[in-house]
Write a protein that holds these residues in place. Structure first.
Motif, PDB file in Angstrom:
ATOM      1  N   LEU A 205       0.849  -1.184   0.000  1.00 26.98           N
ATOM      2  CA  LEU A 205       0.000   0.000   0.000  1.00 26.98           C
ATOM      3  C   LEU A 205       0.886   1.236   0.000  1.00 26.98           C
ATOM      4  O   LEU A 205       1.714   1.427   0.896  1.00 26.98           O
ATOM      5  N   VAL A 206       0.724   2.074  -1.011  1.00 29.62           N
ATOM      6  CA  VAL A 206       1.413   3.356  -1.101  1.00 29.62           C
ATOM      7  C   VAL A 206       0.478   4.408  -0.526  1.00 29.62           C
ATOM      8  O   VAL A 206      -0.656   4.561  -0.994  1.00 29.62           O
ATOM      9  N   VAL A 207       0.939   5.136   0.501  1.00 32.08           N
ATOM     10  CA  VAL A 207       0.111   6.142   1.168  1.00 32.08           C
ATOM     11  C   VAL A 207       0.829   7.483   1.120  1.00 32.08           C
ATOM     12  O   VAL A 207       2.046   7.552   1.296  1.00 32.08           O
ATOM     13  N   ALA A 208       0.056   8.548   0.910  1.00 29.83           N
ATOM     14  CA  ALA A 208       0.622   9.896   0.966  1.00 29.83           C
ATOM     15  C   ALA A 208      -0.470  10.879   1.339  1.00 29.83           C
ATOM     16  O   ALA A 208      -1.665  10.607   1.159  1.00 29.83           O
ATOM     17  N   ALA A 209      -0.061  12.027   1.852  1.00 29.73           N
ATOM     18  CA  ALA A 209      -0.984  13.138   2.053  1.00 29.73           C
ATOM     19  C   ALA A 209      -1.200  13.839   0.718  1.00 29.73           C
ATOM     20  O   ALA A 209      -0.337  13.794  -0.168  1.00 29.73           O
ATOM     21  N   ASP A 210      -2.320  14.534   0.591  1.00 30.86           N
ATOM     22  CA  ASP A 210      -2.543  15.263  -0.659  1.00 30.86           C
ATOM     23  C   ASP A 210      -1.694  16.527  -0.741  1.00 30.86           C
ATOM     24  O   ASP A 210      -1.635  17.184  -1.785  1.00 30.86           O
ATOM     25  N   ALA A 211      -0.999  16.872   0.364  1.00 31.01           N
ATOM     26  CA  ALA A 211      -0.037  17.973   0.356  1.00 31.01           C
ATOM     27  C   ALA A 211       1.238  17.498   1.040  1.00 31.01           C
ATOM     28  O   ALA A 211       1.641  18.002   2.088  1.00 31.01           O
ATOM     29  N   ASP A 212       1.878  16.515   0.438  1.00 32.54           N
ATOM     30  CA  ASP A 212       3.048  15.853   1.012  1.00 32.54           C
ATOM     31  C   ASP A 212       4.341  16.530   0.539  1.00 32.54           C
ATOM     32  O   ASP A 212       4.308  17.560  -0.133  1.00 32.54           O
ATOM     33  N   MET A 213       5.485  15.914   0.853  1.00 32.27           N
ATOM     34  CA  MET A 213       6.780  16.468   0.462  1.00 32.27           C
ATOM     35  C   MET A 213       7.039  16.361  -1.038  1.00 32.27           C
ATOM     36  O   MET A 213       7.913  17.047  -1.574  1.00 32.27           O
ATOM     37  N   ALA A 214       6.319  15.499  -1.700  1.00 32.98           N
ATOM     38  CA  ALA A 214       6.362  15.358  -3.153  1.00 32.98           C
ATOM     39  C   ALA A 214       4.927  15.459  -3.651  1.00 32.98           C
ATOM     40  O   ALA A 214       3.984  15.220  -2.896  1.00 32.98           O
ATOM     41  N   PRO A 215       4.724  15.807  -4.909  1.00 35.42           N
ATOM     42  CA  PRO A 215       3.355  15.920  -5.420  1.00 35.42           C
ATOM     43  C   PRO A 215       2.654  14.574  -5.487  1.00 35.42           C
ATOM     44  O   PRO A 215       3.313  13.524  -5.566  1.00 35.42           O
ATOM     45  N   PRO A 216       1.314  14.563  -5.457  1.00 35.09           N
ATOM     46  CA  PRO A 216       0.577  13.302  -5.560  1.00 35.09           C
ATOM     47  C   PRO A 216       0.987  12.479  -6.779  1.00 35.09           C
ATOM     48  O   PRO A 216       0.953  11.249  -6.744  1.00 35.09           O
ATOM     49  N   SER A 217       1.401  13.159  -7.843  1.00 36.88           N
ATOM     50  CA  SER A 217       1.808  12.442  -9.056  1.00 36.88           C
ATOM     51  C   SER A 217       2.964  11.486  -8.800  1.00 36.88           C
ATOM     52  O   SER A 217       3.086  10.455  -9.479  1.00 36.88           O
ATOM     53  N   HIS A 218       3.815  11.810  -7.837  1.00 33.27           N
ATOM     54  CA  HIS A 218       4.940  10.911  -7.546  1.00 33.27           C
ATOM     55  C   HIS A 218       4.436   9.582  -6.979  1.00 33.27           C
ATOM     56  O   HIS A 218       4.920   8.509  -7.353  1.00 33.27           O
ATOM     57  N   TYR A 219       3.472   9.650  -6.088  1.00 32.61           N
ATOM     58  CA  TYR A 219       2.960   8.425  -5.462  1.00 32.61           C
ATOM     59  C   TYR A 219       2.122   7.625  -6.464  1.00 32.61           C
ATOM     60  O   TYR A 219       2.086   6.393  -6.399  1.00 32.61           O
ATOM     61  N   ILE A 220       1.487   8.335  -7.404  1.00 30.18           N
ATOM     62  CA  ILE A 220       0.814   7.635  -8.500  1.00 30.18           C
ATOM     63  C   ILE A 220       1.844   6.929  -9.374  1.00 30.18           C
ATOM     64  O   ILE A 220       1.627   5.793  -9.829  1.00 30.18           O
ATOM     65  N   GLU A 221       2.998   7.572  -9.563  1.00 36.15           N
ATOM     66  CA  GLU A 221       4.095   6.936 -10.309  1.00 36.15           C
ATOM     67  C   GLU A 221       4.522   5.627  -9.639  1.00 36.15           C
ATOM     68  O   GLU A 221       4.726   4.607 -10.306  1.00 36.15           O
ATOM     69  N   VAL A 222       4.654   5.665  -8.308  1.00 31.89           N
ATOM     70  CA  VAL A 222       5.028   4.453  -7.568  1.00 31.89           C
ATOM     71  C   VAL A 222       3.969   3.374  -7.763  1.00 31.89           C
ATOM     72  O   VAL A 222       4.284   2.200  -8.002  1.00 31.89           O
ATOM     73  N   PHE A 223       2.698   3.779  -7.690  1.00 27.30           N
ATOM     74  CA  PHE A 223       1.589   2.836  -7.872  1.00 27.30           C
ATOM     75  C   PHE A 223       1.630   2.219  -9.267  1.00 27.30           C
ATOM     76  O   PHE A 223       1.377   1.016  -9.435  1.00 27.30           O
ATOM     77  N   LYS A 224       1.956   3.012 -10.270  1.00 29.58           N
ATOM     78  CA  LYS A 224       2.048   2.491 -11.635  1.00 29.58           C
ATOM     79  C   LYS A 224       3.155   1.451 -11.766  1.00 29.58           C
ATOM     80  O   LYS A 224       3.028   0.476 -12.517  1.00 29.58           O
ATOM     81  N   LEU A 225       4.250   1.641 -11.035  1.00 33.90           N
ATOM     82  CA  LEU A 225       5.327   0.644 -11.052  1.00 33.90           C
ATOM     83  C   LEU A 225       4.850  -0.694 -10.497  1.00 33.90           C
ATOM     84  O   LEU A 225       5.438  -1.740 -10.786  1.00 33.90           O
ATOM     85  N   LEU A 226       3.781  -0.637  -9.693  1.00 29.64           N
ATOM     86  CA  LEU A 226       3.200  -1.838  -9.087  1.00 29.64           C
ATOM     87  C   LEU A 226       1.974  -2.327  -9.857  1.00 29.64           C
ATOM     88  O   LEU A 226       1.125  -3.022  -9.315  1.00 29.64           O
ATOM     89  N   ASP A 227       1.880  -1.931 -11.142  1.00 36.43           N
ATOM     90  CA  ASP A 227       0.796  -2.370 -12.016  1.00 36.43           C
ATOM     91  C   ASP A 227      -0.522  -1.672 -11.693  1.00 36.43           C
ATOM     92  O   ASP A 227      -1.592  -2.126 -12.070  1.00 36.43           O
TER      93      ASP A 227
END
Length: 276
Positions: A205-227
């Motif tokens: 599970l990839v979790v982030a705040a909607d105003a985190d240290m990186a933009p939400p797009s980064h965590y979506i990138e991580v999710f994409k790496l996981l299919d």
């Protein structure tokens, strides 16, 4: 934020384990399926105090104080995510746990990822919260601020919960400037774990705040790496990521309060309790 908001009200069993060349402190809460819980930088397991009741409802939570943090004294080595992951893996063996879930936030999220990369056979499910897999994903102004973290900043941090906590529980409170030096050096290291993430096989599970240290797009990138995020999930969920991976972007939160949010506890427990 005050120091008291970080304090656990639940009774805990605190112990030390001599593992991997370090005297690692950990506290055990509750009963049920084991969960290793890893705190953020300059904190300790106490950071999760406000959400521990939710996490321990039917899980055994083992909150670890990582190298140089909380009640675990520093040792003569850098603050390296890989070495701290090996500490956690050694603790899992020391406790005789079989594939516990590993949950980490920020620094602890990076360590949790490294446990999964380096010791995949020891991890059941993985939750990585506010953990970036590329240094250049972090906002440039934050990278600039991180470059100023050193022993010289100790005086300016005396009114922070991090300083108060360290002074209250650390075996050597006078080591706080040294910890800042090591944290600063660790944050200056470049990293890119794209390929390692792509190889994760345990449900993550990839979790982030909607105003985190990186933009939400980064965590979506991580999710994409996981299919994840590549197609419609389907009425029966058959289009969801292979391997049971998931993504949670939590609303109204930042990097600095997500770890004590009921939303973080809720998505973590929900994910860990899934059967597939």
């Amino acid at each position: 934020m005050t120091a008291t908001t970080w304090t656990a009200e639940s009774a805990a069993s605190g112990q030390y384990a001599e593992v991997n060349g370090i005297n690692l402190y950990y506290e055990t809460y509750g009963d049920g399926r084991p969960m290793i819980l890893l705190h953020g930088g300059l904190g300790s397991g106490e950071m999760f105090g406000p959400i521990l009741p939710a996490l321990t409802d039917h899980h055994q939570v083992i909150a670890v104080d990582l190298q140089g943090h909380g009640r675990t004294a520093d040792i003569d080595r850098p603050l390296d995510y890989r070495l701290m992951a090996d500490d956690v893996a050694a603790l899992i063996d020391h406790l005789g746990l079989r594939e516990p879930d590993v949950v980490g936030y920020s620094l602890g999220g990076g360590v949790a990822l490294q446990v999964a990369f380096r010791h995949p056979e020891k991890v059941g499910r993985l939750v990585a919260a506010s953990a970036n897999i590329r240094r250049d994903a972090v906002y440039p102004e934050l990278l600039q601020q991180q470059g100023q973290v050193s022993a010289a900043a100790a005086e300016f941090m005396k009114d922070t919960p991090m300083y108060e906590l360290y002074q209250r529980v650390a075996p050597r409170p006078e080591d706080f400037p040294k910890l800042l030096d090591k944290i600063g050096a660790a944050m200056a290291e470049d990293f890119d774990f794209t390929e390692e993430v792509r190889g994760l096989r345990m449900p993550t599970l990839v979790v982030a705040a909607d105003a985190d240290m990186a933009p939400p797009s980064h965590y979506i990138e991580v999710f994409k790496l996981l299919d994840g995020g590549l197609r419609d999930g389907g009425w029966q969920g058959d289009g969801r990521p292979k391997g049971g991976h998931a993504l949670a972007i939590l609303p109204g939160l930042t990097h600095y309060d997500i770890f004590r949010s009921p939303l973080f506890a809720a998505v973590t427990v929900d994910f860990l309790d899934r059967e597939s």
